[in-house]
Design an enzyme around this catalytic site. Structure first.
Site, PDB file in Angstrom:
ATOM      1  N   HIS A 169       0.798  -1.229   0.000  1.00  0.00           N
ATOM      2  CA  HIS A 169       0.000   0.000   0.000  1.00  0.00           C
ATOM      3  C   HIS A 169       0.824   1.269   0.000  1.00  0.00           C
ATOM      4  O   HIS A 169       0.260   2.365  -0.037  1.00  0.00           O
ATOM      5  CB  HIS A 169      -1.039   0.004   1.132  1.00  0.00           C
ATOM      6  N   HIS A 179       7.213   6.607   5.021  1.00  0.00           N
ATOM      7  CA  HIS A 179       6.545   6.084   3.826  1.00  0.00           C
ATOM      8  C   HIS A 179       5.811   7.239   3.138  1.00  0.00           C
ATOM      9  O   HIS A 179       5.671   8.326   3.707  1.00  0.00           O
ATOM     10  CB  HIS A 179       5.582   4.953   4.204  1.00  0.00           C
ATOM     11  N   HIS A 226       2.428   8.631   0.662  1.00  0.00           N
ATOM     12  CA  HIS A 226       1.080   8.515   0.093  1.00  0.00           C
ATOM     13  C   HIS A 226       1.060   9.394  -1.150  1.00  0.00           C
ATOM     14  O   HIS A 226       1.668  10.470  -1.156  1.00  0.00           O
ATOM     15  CB  HIS A 226       0.030   8.993   1.090  1.00  0.00           C
ATOM     16  N   GLU A 238      -2.767  13.069   2.245  1.00  0.00           N
ATOM     17  CA  GLU A 238      -3.827  12.602   3.145  1.00  0.00           C
ATOM     18  C   GLU A 238      -4.415  13.812   3.870  1.00  0.00           C
ATOM     19  O   GLU A 238      -5.612  14.059   3.821  1.00  0.00           O
ATOM     20  CB  GLU A 238      -3.250  11.576   4.125  1.00  0.00           C
ATOM     21  N   HIS A 266       5.272  10.443   5.664  1.00  0.00           N
ATOM     22  CA  HIS A 266       5.040  10.216   7.100  1.00  0.00           C
ATOM     23  C   HIS A 266       6.257   9.577   7.752  1.00  0.00           C
ATOM     24  O   HIS A 266       6.603   8.439   7.413  1.00  0.00           O
ATOM     25  CB  HIS A 266       3.834   9.287   7.299  1.00  0.00           C
ATOM     26  N   THR A 282      -3.738   6.032   9.401  1.00  0.00           N
ATOM     27  CA  THR A 282      -4.614   6.292   8.258  1.00  0.00           C
ATOM     28  C   THR A 282      -4.860   5.026   7.442  1.00  0.00           C
ATOM     29  O   THR A 282      -5.440   5.105   6.364  1.00  0.00           O
ATOM     30  CB  THR A 282      -4.019   7.383   7.349  1.00  0.00           C
TER      31      THR A 282
HETATM   32  O1  1SD Z   1       0.020   3.651   6.592  1.00  0.00           O
HETATM   33  C1  1SD Z   1       0.875   3.459   7.684  1.00  0.00           C
HETATM   34  C2  1SD Z   1       1.065   1.973   7.906  1.00  0.00           C
HETATM   35  O2  1SD Z   1       1.730   1.406   6.797  1.00  0.00           O
HETATM   36  C3  1SD Z   1       1.895   1.742   9.090  1.00  0.00           C
HETATM   37  O3  1SD Z   1       3.180   2.220   8.819  1.00  0.00           O
HETATM   38  C4  1SD Z   1       1.298   2.459  10.254  1.00  0.00           C
HETATM   39  C5  1SD Z   1       2.194   2.338  11.460  1.00  0.00           C
HETATM   40  O4  1SD Z   1       2.196   1.027  11.914  1.00  0.00           O
HETATM   41  O5  1SD Z   1       1.165   3.838   9.966  1.00  0.00           O
HETATM   42  C6  1SD Z   1       0.299   4.096   8.918  1.00  0.00           C
HETATM   43  S1  1SD Z   1       0.152   5.851   8.826  1.00  0.00           S
HETATM   44  O6  1SD Z   1      -0.929   6.259   9.727  1.00  0.00           O
HETATM   45  O7  1SD Z   1       1.424   6.449   9.168  1.00  0.00           O
HETATM   46  N1  1SD Z   1      -0.271   6.294   7.372  1.00  0.00           N
HETATM   47 ZN    ZN Z   2       1.048   7.262   6.275  1.00  0.00          ZN
END
Ligand code: 1SD
Ligand code: ZN
Length: 259
Positions: free
Chosen positions: A67, A95, A97, A107, A120, A201
């Site tokens: 994802h 990571h 988005h 986001e 993020h 998210t």
């Molecule tokens: O989407 C990430 C998810 O992959 C994971 O990293 C999680 C933390 O365990 O965080 C979400 S997010 O809220 O940082 N988008």
């Molecule tokens: Zn994220």
């Protein structure tokens, strides 16, 4: 077991049908940050970002986790504190988005405006033993969010994104990405930011995140943006993007560190 989920707005496993806290929660993320309604808080001081200004002698692990593109950091080399956070948080990964085109993909949105991408930095509170212990605690995680725009100038800080060429297939991993300096990924002005209590998210949308969204944006090149868009799960992740729609603010207050 982890239920199947997607970003396809029309699918049974799409964002409108995500389960657990995603549907029942009251402090969900992301949100539309309406700047006129934010409340300045002078107690939101400056961040202390340990080792964010260094290129450590280590390697990072890059994955297409199905994802997003995620960069993982072994050990506990990078810490975040200050900025109104209670305690010391250690960074485990960052990571991205993104969207199908440059008008969507972030986001968080600001006054209704969406940006091309969002980065993020995910850190967990060191009062807990590890990420797994922290992830469902109200003060378990701190995420630093950066809004990304596509600009003409190539931002060489993001040249590690070339690794995306090796991550097109879902669940591929590159273990030996040479370390680079995080500071150059962040906006120059880290003193201006928004702060609110929210959630992950992605499913199961646990309500454990103290969110920071920086006011200043970061630029990547169109070429770098396109590298992200090639990542696949079922079809490319760019088809519907990999950003969750904004969620109700409910009775929350969004604070700002600046007037
Ligand atoms: O989407 C990430 C998810 O992959 C994971 O990293 C999680 C933390 O365990 O965080 C979400 S997010 O809220 O940082 N988008
Ligand atoms: Zn994220």
């Amino acid at each position: 077991s982890i239920a199947q989920w997607s970003y396809n707005p029309n699918a049974v496993d799409g964002p409108q049908n995500w389960k657990e806290d995603c549907s029942t929660g009251k402090r969900q993320s992301p949100i539309d940050i309406e700047t006129a309604k934010t409340v300045m808080d002078k107690e939101l001081g400056t961040f202390t970002l340990v080792n964010y200004n260094k290129t450590l002698n280590k390697t990072f692990r890059a994955t297409n986790n199905g994802h997003a593109l995620e960069m993982g950091f072994p050990g506990r080399a990078y810490n975040v504190s200050g900025g109104g956070l209670n305690g010391v948080y250690t960074t485990v990964q960052f990571h991205f988005h993104w969207g199908a085109n440059n008008t969507v993909g972030s986001e968080h949105i600001v006054n209704g405006k969406e940006y091309a991408a969002e980065l993020h930095f995910v850190s967990f509170n060191t009062k807990y033993a590890n990420l797994g212990e922290a992830v469902d605690k109200p003060d378990g995680l701190a995420v630093l969010g950066l809004l990304i725009e596509v600009g003409e100038h190539n931002n060489s800080a993001f040249s590690f994104l070339e690794v995306a060429n090796k991550l097109v297939e879902p669940f591929s991993i590159v273990n030996d990405v040479p370390a680079f300096t995080f500071e150059h990924l962040l906006p120059d002005d880290k003193t201006k930011f928004f702060r609110y209590n929210g959630s992950l998210t992605t499913p199961t949308c646990l309500e454990s995140v103290t969110w920071t969204v920086f006011n200043d944006h970061v630029f990547i090149s169109q070429y770098q943006m396109n590298l992200l868009r090639r990542l696949k799960k079922n079809g490319t992740l760019a088809e519907f993007g990999n950003y969750r729609p904004v969620q109700p603010l409910n009775n929350r207050i969004v604070k700002s560190s600046f007037p």
